[in-house]
Design a protein around this motif. Structure first.
Motif, mmCIF file in Angstrom:
data_model
loop_
_atom_site.group_PDB
_atom_site.id
_atom_site.type_symbol
_atom_site.label_atom_id
_atom_site.label_comp_id
_atom_site.label_asym_id
_atom_site.label_seq_id
_atom_site.Cartn_x
_atom_site.Cartn_y
_atom_site.Cartn_z
ATOM 1 N N SER A 162 19.230 -112.884 -4.600
ATOM 2 C CA SER A 162 18.479 -112.179 -3.554
ATOM 3 C C SER A 162 17.686 -111.017 -4.148
ATOM 4 N N PHE A 163 18.241 -110.380 -5.167
ATOM 5 C CA PHE A 163 17.493 -109.325 -5.853
ATOM 6 C C PHE A 163 16.205 -109.896 -6.439
ATOM 7 N N ALA A 164 16.309 -111.071 -7.062
ATOM 8 C CA ALA A 164 15.117 -111.687 -7.652
ATOM 9 C C ALA A 164 14.053 -111.938 -6.585
ATOM 10 N N GLN A 165 14.483 -112.324 -5.398
ATOM 11 C CA GLN A 165 13.541 -112.545 -4.295
ATOM 12 C C GLN A 165 12.798 -111.251 -3.968
ATOM 13 N N ILE A 166 13.538 -110.147 -3.883
ATOM 14 C CA ILE A 166 12.920 -108.847 -3.594
ATOM 15 C C ILE A 166 12.023 -108.409 -4.751
ATOM 16 N N PHE A 167 12.533 -108.548 -5.970
ATOM 17 C CA PHE A 167 11.800 -108.092 -7.147
ATOM 18 C C PHE A 167 10.450 -108.794 -7.260
ATOM 19 N N HIS A 168 10.444 -110.093 -7.095
ATOM 20 C CA HIS A 168 9.189 -110.828 -7.281
ATOM 21 C C HIS A 168 8.247 -110.684 -6.087
ATOM 22 N N LEU A 169 8.798 -110.408 -4.919
ATOM 23 C CA LEU A 169 7.940 -110.095 -3.780
ATOM 24 C C LEU A 169 7.253 -108.752 -3.992
ATOM 25 N N ALA A 170 8.027 -107.755 -4.383
ATOM 26 C CA ALA A 170 7.461 -106.417 -4.592
ATOM 27 C C ALA A 170 6.636 -106.342 -5.868
ATOM 28 N N ASN A 171 7.021 -107.129 -6.894
ATOM 29 C CA ASN A 171 6.352 -107.103 -8.207
ATOM 30 C C ASN A 171 6.143 -105.662 -8.655
ATOM 31 N N PRO A 172 7.237 -104.916 -8.844
ATOM 32 C CA PRO A 172 7.098 -103.470 -9.104
ATOM 33 C C PRO A 172 6.468 -103.182 -10.458
ATOM 34 N N LEU A 191 17.288 -121.827 -11.466
ATOM 35 C CA LEU A 191 17.253 -120.431 -11.912
ATOM 36 C C LEU A 191 15.830 -119.984 -12.249
ATOM 37 N N LEU A 192 15.056 -120.877 -12.866
ATOM 38 C CA LEU A 192 13.670 -120.535 -13.195
ATOM 39 C C LEU A 192 12.839 -120.351 -11.932
ATOM 40 N N LYS A 193 13.049 -121.214 -10.952
ATOM 41 C CA LYS A 193 12.290 -121.095 -9.702
ATOM 42 C C LYS A 193 12.625 -119.803 -8.978
ATOM 43 N N ILE A 194 13.894 -119.418 -9.000
ATOM 44 C CA ILE A 194 14.307 -118.166 -8.361
ATOM 45 C C ILE A 194 13.522 -116.989 -8.926
ATOM 46 N N ASN A 195 13.171 -117.107 -10.216
ATOM 47 C CA ASN A 195 12.478 -116.004 -10.881
ATOM 48 C C ASN A 195 10.985 -116.246 -11.025
ATOM 49 N N VAL A 223 9.508 -137.751 -28.172
ATOM 50 C CA VAL A 223 10.525 -137.934 -27.142
ATOM 51 C C VAL A 223 9.869 -138.537 -25.913
ATOM 52 N N LEU A 224 10.514 -139.526 -25.320
ATOM 53 C CA LEU A 224 10.023 -140.119 -24.076
ATOM 54 C C LEU A 224 10.557 -139.314 -22.898
ATOM 55 N N PHE A 225 9.656 -138.669 -22.187
ATOM 56 C CA PHE A 225 10.028 -137.901 -21.011
ATOM 57 C C PHE A 225 9.745 -138.720 -19.754
ATOM 58 N N LYS A 226 10.513 -138.435 -18.721
ATOM 59 C CA LYS A 226 10.436 -139.206 -17.487
ATOM 60 C C LYS A 226 9.580 -138.499 -16.435
ATOM 61 N N LYS A 227 9.042 -139.288 -15.550
ATOM 62 C CA LYS A 227 8.328 -138.727 -14.411
ATOM 63 C C LYS A 227 9.251 -137.760 -13.666
ATOM 64 N N GLY A 228 8.747 -136.578 -13.382
ATOM 65 C CA GLY A 228 9.546 -135.575 -12.685
ATOM 66 C C GLY A 228 10.179 -134.551 -13.592
ATOM 67 N N ASP A 229 10.216 -134.798 -14.919
ATOM 68 C CA ASP A 229 10.637 -133.752 -15.843
ATOM 69 C C ASP A 229 9.617 -132.610 -15.768
ATOM 70 N N PHE A 230 10.054 -131.400 -16.099
ATOM 71 C CA PHE A 230 9.217 -130.234 -15.815
ATOM 72 C C PHE A 230 8.538 -129.688 -17.072
ATOM 73 N N LEU A 231 7.224 -129.582 -16.980
ATOM 74 C CA LEU A 231 6.401 -128.938 -17.996
ATOM 75 C C LEU A 231 6.218 -127.481 -17.582
ATOM 76 N N ILE A 232 6.571 -126.569 -18.480
ATOM 77 C CA ILE A 232 6.537 -125.143 -18.152
ATOM 78 C C ILE A 232 5.682 -124.432 -19.188
ATOM 79 N N LYS A 233 4.472 -124.078 -18.820
ATOM 80 C CA LYS A 233 3.574 -123.388 -19.748
ATOM 81 C C LYS A 233 4.009 -121.928 -19.913
#
Length: 574
Positions: free
Chosen positions: A180-190, A410-414, A462-472
Motif C-alpha cells: 500500500s505504501f508503494a501505491q501511495i509513493f508512486h501516486l505522489a511521485n515525491p 512485485l514489479l507491477k506494484i512498483n 533461449v526460446l521464450f513463450k508468448k506472454g513472457d514479459f519484456l522489461i526495458k
C-alpha cells in the motif's frame, strides 16, 4: 468603542478556533503521543474544516486497517497529475516504528499550521503525509518496549501486526503495508521524502541527528546537489535556531570518540527505496534520551525548513531528478555493491560526553557509561565515502518468464512498465547460473536471506513463450530493476529467497543403474573423458570418491536438468 468591541470578539473567536485545532499532544502534558484513533480523527477534522487539506483511504495494512494519505495543497487541487506538472511533492512518513512517534505529533501540528497560515504557505510544493504507517504496531500500545527511550508515556510497538519491521520490507514487500505504501509513493511521485524516527545507540549532546540518502547511491548531479547544497542549507537553518545536528551516530555500546561510518541506506530501507526512483530522502533520528517535547520540536523544525527550501528550489529539484535518469542508460556501469573507501576519511565536529568504563553493579564486569557533567567538543573521524565493490553493465532489457508471476506482481506494484511477448520467439540473451552462495542460519524478517552470491554468465539463445514479459530498462524504475533483478544485489529478489525453487534439483540417479550409462557416456565423448581424467589426476579427494565421479559425469551429461541453478531472469544487451 464599537470598533474595539469588534476586535475583542474577533480575537476571542480566533482563539476559540485555534483551541479547536489543538492536537492531542498539545492538549496533554507534552509527554504524550496521540493514539492511532486520535491521529486519524484529527486529520479528519482538518479535512473537514480546510479546503487545502484532503484525506483519503488507500490500500490495506496487515492490521486490516487502511493506510491514510493526507495532502496539503494551497491550490486546493488534489489531482497528482496536475500537481506533478506544476509543483514539487514532499512525502512525509510517520510511525513506521510507532515506538518512535515524534513525527506523528509534529506532522499533525505542521498540517494545522499550514492550513491556518501560521507558517509561510508554500506555493510550489504539495505536502503529503502517511499519518501512521505501522498501524498494527501503533495499536499494540505499551510503555516498556523502548527501554532506552525518554518518553512519551506510552507508545506503539516496533513490529507490525505480523511482527515485521517495516523499515526492512520496502523492496521485498512481504506486508500489505509495503504494497500500500508503494501505491501511495508512486501516486505522489515525491521529489523529496522524509521518514521520521528516533535513534538508538550512544549518548551525546545532540537532540537531532539524521540519515541522509547517500549521495553516491542517489547518483549524478542530483546526489551532489543533495550533499553539497540542499542538506547543508537545511542544517544551517537548524543551526540558526540553535539546533545542532550530526549524521546518525552509527555505533552501539561503544564510544563515538573514535569516529563512525556514514550509513549506506540500502533499498530495504525507506530512504534507500526512495532513491531507487531518484527521490531525495532523509531520516530524522531524534536522540532517544532527550525529552519528548524537545524531540517533537526539532522534528517539526526540520520538516518546516525542508518545505521552505523545496518551495524556493522546486524547479531545480525536479529538473535534476529528470536528468538523473541519463546516468543509468543501457551499456553504462551500475554500482551494485559498495564498500567504504579506506583512503578517503574526512572529519566532523562532534558534541559528546566523556565516556568510560566502570564495574557493573550487576555483573562486576566493565560497563560503558557517559558523564553528562563533562560535555566536550572535538573533531572526530567520519567515514563517508564509499566505492563500488561490484558493478554490472545495464542491459537493454530483462525478460522474466510469465511463470514467475510473484516477481511480475512485485514489479507491477512498483510501477514498472513491461510488455508481454506477442508470440513465441527465440532471442539471444545473457544468462546467469548460480555458482555459489551462502544462506543465513537464522531468520531475518521472515526470510533466510542469501549472501556472497557468485554467478557465471553465458550468452545463448533461449526460446521464450508468448506472454513472457519484456522489461526495458529505459524507464523511471531502472535502478529498482537493477537492484531487484541482479541476483548479487544487496536486496535482490534472489537474496530474499524469491527464486529458491531453482536451487533444488528435482531429478537424480540411482548409482547402480547409472554406472553402466556413465561408462558409455565417457567412451562416446573423448573430450569429456579427457577432462574427467584430468580432474582425477589433480584432485585426490575426487579420485578417491566414486560418488563424486558419478555426480561429475551426470552433471556434464544431457541427463542433468538444465534448470537447476539457472537464474530465470534473462538480460538483453545493447
Amino acid at each position: 468603542m464599537k470598533y474595539l468591541l469588534s476586535l475583542f470578539l474577533l480575537s476571542i473567536m480566533a482563539n476559540a478556533q485555534n483551541t479547536d485545532f489543538l492536537t492531542p499532544y498539545e492538549k496533554g502534558n507534552r509527554n504524550q503521543t496521540a493514539t492511532y484513533e486520535e491521529t486519524i480523527a484529527y486529520f479528519q477534522l482538518l479535512d473537514k474544516n480546510f479546503e487545502t487539506i484532503s484525506m483519503q483511504e488507500m490500500g490495506l495494512t496487515d492490521s486490516g486497517e487502511p493506510l491514510h494519505m493526507v495532502t496539503y495543497n494551497n491550490d486546493k487541487n488534489f489531482d497528482f497529475k496536475k500537481i506533478q506538472k506544476d509543483k514539487a511533492v514532499l512525502l512525509i512518513n510517520n510511525g513506521i516504528h510507532p515506538g518512535e512517534p515524534d513525527g506523528i505529533d509534529a506532522t499533525m501540528m505542521l498540517f494545522r499550521d499550514l492550513a491556518l497560515g501560521k507558517i509561510k504557505i508554500p506555493k510550489n510544493l504539495a505536502i503529503v503525509t502517511i499519518p501512521i504507517y505501522n498501524i498494527g504496531g501503533a495499536l499494540n500500545r505499551n510503555s516498556f518496549s523502548r527501554a532506552n527511550q525518554n518518553g512519551p508515556e506510552s507508545y506503539g510497538f516496533r513490529g507490525n501486526a505480523r511482527n515485521y519491521d517495516l523499515n526492512r520490507d520496502f523492496l521485498k514487500s512481504d506486508t500489505r503495508n509495503a504494497r500500500s505504501f508503494a501505491q501511495i509513493f508512486h501516486l505522489a511521485n515525491p521529489d523529496i521524502f522524509i521518514d521520521n524516527h528516533v535513534s538508538n545507540g550512544a549518548d551525546y549532546q545532540y537532540t537531532f541527528t539524521y540519515i541522509a540518502t547517500h549521495y553516491q547511491k542517489l547518483g549524478g548531479d542530483l546526489g551532489k546537489f543533495w550533499d553539497s547544497d540542499m542538506l547543508p542549507n537545511l542544517l544551517s537553518d537548524l543551526k540558526k535556531k540553535k539546533i545542532e545536528s550530526v549524521p546518525y551516530v552509527n555505533i552501539h555500546d561503544e564510544k563515538p570518540d573514535g569516529g563512525f561510518d556514514a550509513m549506506m541506506d540500502y533499498p530495504r530501507y525507506s530512504t534507500g527505496f526512495a532513491s531507487m526512483f531518484n527521490t531525495i530522502g532523509s531520516m530524522p533520528e531524534t536522540h532517544m534520551l532527550k525529552d519528548y517535547a524537545s524531540r517533537v520540536k526539532v522534528t517539526y523544525d526540520y520538516m518546516a525548513f525542508t518545505i521552505e527550501y523545496a518551495d524556493k528550489n522546486y524547479a531545480k529539484i525536479k529538473k535534476l531528478r529528470k536528468e538523473n535518469l541519463q546516468n543509468y542508460l543501457p551499456g553504462q556501469k551500475y554500482p551494485l555493491l559498495w564498500k567504504l573507501d579506506p583512503d578517503k576519511i574526512s572529519s566532523i565536529p562532534f558534541l559528546g560526553y566523556e565516556g568510560g568504563y566502570k564495574p557493573s553493579e550487576i555483573s562486576g564486569k566493565p560497563r560503558l557509561f557517559y558523564d553528562r557533567s563533562k560535555p566536550f567538543s572535538k573533531t572526530i573521524p567520519y567515514h563517508k565515502e564509499y566505492k563500488p565493490s561490484l558493478e554490472v553493465i545495464i542491459p537493454e532489457a530483462y525478460i522474466v518468464p510469465k511463470a514467475w508471476w510473484t516477481i511480475i506482481e512485485l514489479l507491477k506494484i512498483n510501477n514498472i512498465e513491461m510488455t508481454p511477448l506477442e508470440k513465441d520467439i527465440e532471442l539471444e540473451v545473457e544468462s546467469y547460473r548460480i555458482k555459489d552462495y551462502k544462506t543465513s542460519t537464522s531468520a531475518y524478517e521472515g526470510h533466510y536471506p542469501h549472501n556472497t552470491v557468485n554467478i557465471t554468465t553465458t550468452k545463448k539463445k533461449v526460446l521464450f513463450k508468448k506472454g513472457d514479459f519484456l522489461i526495458k530498462t529505459q524507464q523511471p524504475g531502472v535502478k529498482y530493476l537493477l537492484e531487484t533483478l541482479e541476483p548479487q544485489g544487496n536486496d535482490s529478489y534472489f537474496v530474499w529467497n524469491f527464486f529458491d525453487s531453482v536451487l533444488q534439483q528435482k531429478e537424480y540417479f540411482s548409482a547402480y543403474v547409472f554406472e553402466d550409462l556413465a561408462k558409455q557416456l565417457l567412451n562416446k565423448n573423448p573430450e569429456m573423458k579427457a577432462e574427467f581424467e584430468k580432474k582425477k589426476s589433480e584432485d585426490p579427494k575426487f579420485a578417491d570418491s566414486g560418488e563424486a565421479q558419478l555426480d561429475w559425469i551426470y552433471r556434464h551429461s544431457d541427463y542433468y536438468e538444465k534448470s537447476h541453478m539457472e537464474y530465470p531472469v534473462y538480460r538483453i544487451m545493447k
